[in-house]
Design a protein around this motif. Structure first.
Motif, PDB file in Angstrom:
ATOM      1  N   ILE A  57     -35.341   1.942  17.861  1.00 43.86           N
ATOM      2  CA  ILE A  57     -35.075   3.318  18.304  1.00 43.86           C
ATOM      3  C   ILE A  57     -34.331   3.354  19.639  1.00 43.86           C
ATOM      4  CG2 ILE A  57     -36.168   5.472  19.065  1.00 43.86           C
ATOM      5  CD1 ILE A  57     -38.262   5.047  16.855  1.00 43.86           C
ATOM      6  N   PRO A  58     -34.842   2.720  20.718  1.00 43.40           N
ATOM      7  CA  PRO A  58     -34.070   2.761  21.971  1.00 43.40           C
ATOM      8  C   PRO A  58     -32.748   1.995  21.896  1.00 43.40           C
ATOM      9  CG  PRO A  58     -35.987   1.326  22.201  1.00 43.40           C
ATOM     10  CD  PRO A  58     -36.155   2.052  20.903  1.00 43.40           C
ATOM     11  N   ILE A  59     -32.695   0.930  21.088  1.00 42.31           N
ATOM     12  CA  ILE A  59     -31.428   0.197  20.947  1.00 42.31           C
ATOM     13  C   ILE A  59     -30.356   1.116  20.367  1.00 42.31           C
ATOM     14  CG2 ILE A  59     -30.264  -1.660  19.695  1.00 42.31           C
ATOM     15  CD1 ILE A  59     -32.778  -3.327  19.957  1.00 42.31           C
ATOM     16  N   VAL A  60     -30.704   1.810  19.282  1.00 40.72           N
ATOM     17  CA  VAL A  60     -29.780   2.754  18.657  1.00 40.72           C
ATOM     18  C   VAL A  60     -29.429   3.886  19.618  1.00 40.72           C
ATOM     19  CG1 VAL A  60     -29.691   4.574  16.891  1.00 40.72           C
ATOM     20  CG2 VAL A  60     -30.374   2.258  16.252  1.00 40.72           C
ATOM     21  N   ASN A  69     -25.668   4.762  20.990  1.00 41.81           N
ATOM     22  CA  ASN A  69     -25.055   6.051  20.669  1.00 41.81           C
ATOM     23  C   ASN A  69     -24.719   6.867  21.905  1.00 41.81           C
ATOM     24  OD1 ASN A  69     -25.078   5.716  17.880  1.00 41.81           O
ATOM     25  ND2 ASN A  69     -27.128   6.567  17.664  1.00 41.81           N
ATOM     26  N   ALA A  70     -25.335   6.525  23.050  1.00 37.22           N
ATOM     27  CA  ALA A  70     -25.101   7.284  24.281  1.00 37.22           C
ATOM     28  C   ALA A  70     -24.257   6.469  25.254  1.00 37.22           C
ATOM     29  CB  ALA A  70     -26.433   7.691  24.896  1.00 37.22           C
ATOM     30  N   ASP A  87     -32.363   7.171  10.549  1.00 33.96           N
ATOM     31  CA  ASP A  87     -32.493   8.175  11.596  1.00 33.96           C
ATOM     32  C   ASP A  87     -31.576   7.805  12.756  1.00 33.96           C
ATOM     33  OD1 ASP A  87     -34.411   9.750  10.316  1.00 33.96           O
ATOM     34  OD2 ASP A  87     -36.068   8.529  11.088  1.00 33.96           O
ATOM     35  N   VAL A  88     -30.921   8.793  13.329  1.00 33.64           N
ATOM     36  CA  VAL A  88     -30.023   8.582  14.461  1.00 33.64           C
ATOM     37  C   VAL A  88     -30.697   9.098  15.721  1.00 33.64           C
ATOM     38  CG1 VAL A  88     -27.835   9.287  15.531  1.00 33.64           C
ATOM     39  CG2 VAL A  88     -27.903   8.643  13.120  1.00 33.64           C
ATOM     40  N   PHE A  89     -30.694   8.282  16.770  1.00 31.97           N
ATOM     41  CA  PHE A  89     -31.288   8.654  18.045  1.00 31.97           C
ATOM     42  C   PHE A  89     -30.219   8.620  19.129  1.00 31.97           C
ATOM     43  CE2 PHE A  89     -34.734   7.182  15.460  1.00 31.97           C
ATOM     44  CZ  PHE A  89     -35.835   7.954  15.833  1.00 31.97           C
ATOM     45  N   GLY A 145     -31.880  11.349  29.107  1.00 27.74           N
ATOM     46  CA  GLY A 145     -32.804  11.093  30.210  1.00 27.74           C
ATOM     47  C   GLY A 145     -33.548   9.796  29.960  1.00 27.74           C
ATOM     48  N   ASP A 146     -34.892   9.852  30.009  1.00 28.39           N
ATOM     49  CA  ASP A 146     -35.676   8.636  29.764  1.00 28.39           C
ATOM     50  C   ASP A 146     -36.307   8.633  28.377  1.00 28.39           C
ATOM     51  OD1 ASP A 146     -37.515  10.627  30.121  1.00 28.39           O
ATOM     52  OD2 ASP A 146     -38.778   9.549  31.539  1.00 28.39           O
ATOM     53  N   LYS A 147     -35.764   9.450  27.456  1.00 24.96           N
ATOM     54  CA  LYS A 147     -36.295   9.530  26.102  1.00 24.96           C
ATOM     55  C   LYS A 147     -35.218   9.203  25.072  1.00 24.96           C
ATOM     56  CE  LYS A 147     -40.237  11.071  27.700  1.00 24.96           C
ATOM     57  NZ  LYS A 147     -41.417  10.173  27.767  1.00 24.96           N
ATOM     58  N   SER A 148     -35.665   8.705  23.921  1.00 26.54           N
ATOM     59  CA  SER A 148     -34.768   8.472  22.791  1.00 26.54           C
ATOM     60  C   SER A 148     -34.969   9.625  21.824  1.00 26.54           C
ATOM     61  CB  SER A 148     -35.079   7.129  22.124  1.00 26.54           C
ATOM     62  OG  SER A 148     -34.875   6.062  23.023  1.00 26.54           O
TER      63      SER A 148
END
Length: 501
Positions: free
Chosen positions: A29-32, A36-37, A115-117, A121-124
């Motif tokens: 999840i955080p890797i994606v 993406n960001a 799912d795309v994340f 900020g500090d959230k995915s």
């Protein structure tokens, strides 16, 4: 990067900490989200809440599973750099923390569940269908300007203007052939002609028939801030419509009439006239807003807001692609390449990517500050200040600092509250320690159940179920529907006095 920096750094848009006990699907999840960001770093082997150093050297199997995540749990594969930082773990052993370096990607990535994340900020943040579609547009994998306009026909195109444009670029064939054979302005599908959004916006007889808010609105305010209600301070309110070229020309010409001038005697004895904002800067702000606007956002227009000490240009859509506020001066990414090329042929765009840098140079030459960029909801704001502005970006910087401080305090308060909630129950000490360990190890937004607890605690199934039961009893978790029975997440900003009893 050192272990000291890892420990002191707050989690933010480009940094996260994860326990070595995180599951591969949860690490995806955080890797994606980072890919993406704006990209970012993930330190693995440190708990995110208490920053307790676990290390990775004595967890070979788990480490190997996590190293495979960018390949096995991300679609398409995410390019990740690996760094191992030496440290001393919580047990006093020589150990290492793993840091995954993730670059911002020109593609849109999803996890195994498709799912795309996106890192916010500090959230995915899980993206909705509409947000995912917009991300595709922003990344350039799909362009809204290529989308066919329903009910538009060839009669909606101003062929005389197309002819004027083809003459300008020395195109030898007919206007209709240009539209069909170059840049895909017009396509034939199933025997029907489809007119693209770019064709309507650039060459349409009346683009606002199809895109009512594809326009520029100029608002002049009295004073230095926008007021509402009985204190409304709008002096002028003018709307420009038509093709994109027409809107740009009219908006630039009108803004020129609103800019103040001062004349003084120069050092050489001749009179010199200076404008409060350089002409190129004013022009470039408008051109950028039109060129890079997210035309898929149809509910609002581009707005030029002029105050006594600054100008704000608001354009629907966030910074496109890989462009960020800290690299915008030298990084180019076009959300609408057809529109950008068209305006380049009219000399509004000199060379792709040079505009912001030249704006900064011209502002610096006359002693003014660089443009300031903000993202407000779905709008990008570009702000320039004249010589009467006191502090550039002071308010936004103050708000950002206060927001970060509140987030840190909230996390500390939440941790204190969970300890109070556990201590208030008649649980034995091993159970209390197990509950607290789960809270330390599992992220606030991570979905988990008894199997994940069993893996973290390395305990029996019955013990894991008992811990899960206790978490429900003290009200620190909430059930997640649609992810299978018995799946929960921790309540963000848990409040002991509110949630217990």
């Amino acid at each position: 990067m050192t272990i000291e920096e890892i420990l002191s750094k707050e989690e933010n848009q480009t940094f996260d900490r994860k326990s070595i006990n995180i599951s591969p699907k949860d690490l995806a999840i955080p890797i994606v989200a980072f890919a993406n960001a704006d990209g970012g770093d993930i330190a693995i082997g440190i708990t995110d809440r208490t920053r307790r150093i676990e290390g990775i050297d004595f967890e070979t199997k788990k480490l190997n599973e996590l190293l495979r995540v960018p390949f096995d749990f991300c679609n398409p594969t995410v390019k990740v750099g690996i760094e191992k930082l030496p440290c001393v773990d919580e047990k006093g052993r020589e150990n290492h923390v793993l840091v995954m370096h993730i670059d911002a990607s020109p593609q849109v990535h999803a996890n195994q569940a498709d799912d795309v994340f996106l890192r916010v900020g500090d959230k995915s943040k899980l993206q909705t269908f509409e947000e995912r579609l917009q991300l595709n547009y922003d990344k350039g994998e799909r362009y809204f300007e290529d989308k066919a306009v329903p009910d538009a026909t060839i009669d909606d195109i101003d062929m005389d203007f197309v002819k004027e444009y083809t003459d300008k670029i020395n195109y030898g064939k007919s206007p209709l052939e240009y539209l069909k054979e170059n840049r895909g302005f017009i396509k034939e599908k199933g025997g029907e002609i489809q007119i693209s959004s770019a064709a309507i916006l650039l060459f349409g007889k009346n683009p606002q028939n199809f895109f009512p808010r594809a326009r520029i609105r100029f608002i002049r305010y009295e004073g230095t801030e926008e007021k509402f209600g009985t204190e409304m301070n709008v002096i002028k309110d003018v709307i420009f419509e038509g093709t994109l070229l027409n809107m740009i020309n009219e908006a630039i010409a009108y803004l020129d009439t609103q800019v103040k001038e001062k004349t003084y005697l120069g050092s050489d004895g001749t009179f010199v006239t200076d404008e409060e904002y350089p002409k190129f800067v004013r022009q470039e702000l408008i051109v950028n807003a039109v060129t890079h606007r997210a035309y898929s956002i149809t509910g609002t227009d581009i707005q030029i807001k002029m105050f006594d000490d600054h100008i704000i240009v608001e354009s629907p859509g966030k910074l496109p692609g890989l462009v960020r506020a800290d690299n915008i001066r030298f990084t180019h990414f076009s959300r609408n390449p057809k529109i950008a090329e068209f305006l380049k042929n009219y000399k509004f765009v000199k060379e792709f990517g040079e505009g912001v840098n030249r704006m900064c140079n011209e502002l610096e030459q006359v002693g003014l500050k660089d443009p300031v960029y903000h993202t407000n909801a779905f709008m990008l704001q570009a702000v320039i200040y004249n010589s009467s502005a006191e502090k550039v970006g002071y308010l936004s910087g103050k708000l950002a600092a206060e927001s970060e401080k509140l987030a840190i305090e909230s996390e500390k308060l939440s941790f204190q509250n969970i300890k109070l909630a556990i201590d208030s129950q008649a649980y034995n000490e091993p159970t209390k320690k197990n509950i607290l360990k789960i809270y330390e190890e599992i992220e606030t937004n991570q979905i988990f159940g008894a199997p994940e607890i069993e893996r973290v605690l390395k305990c029996s199934t019955s013990t894991a179920k008992n811990v899960m039961k206790k978490l429900r009893e003290i009200g620190v978790v909430e059930e997640i529907k649609g992810k299978g029975k018995g799946k929960y997440t921790f309540i963000s900003e848990f409040n002991y006095t509110k949630n217990v009893n």
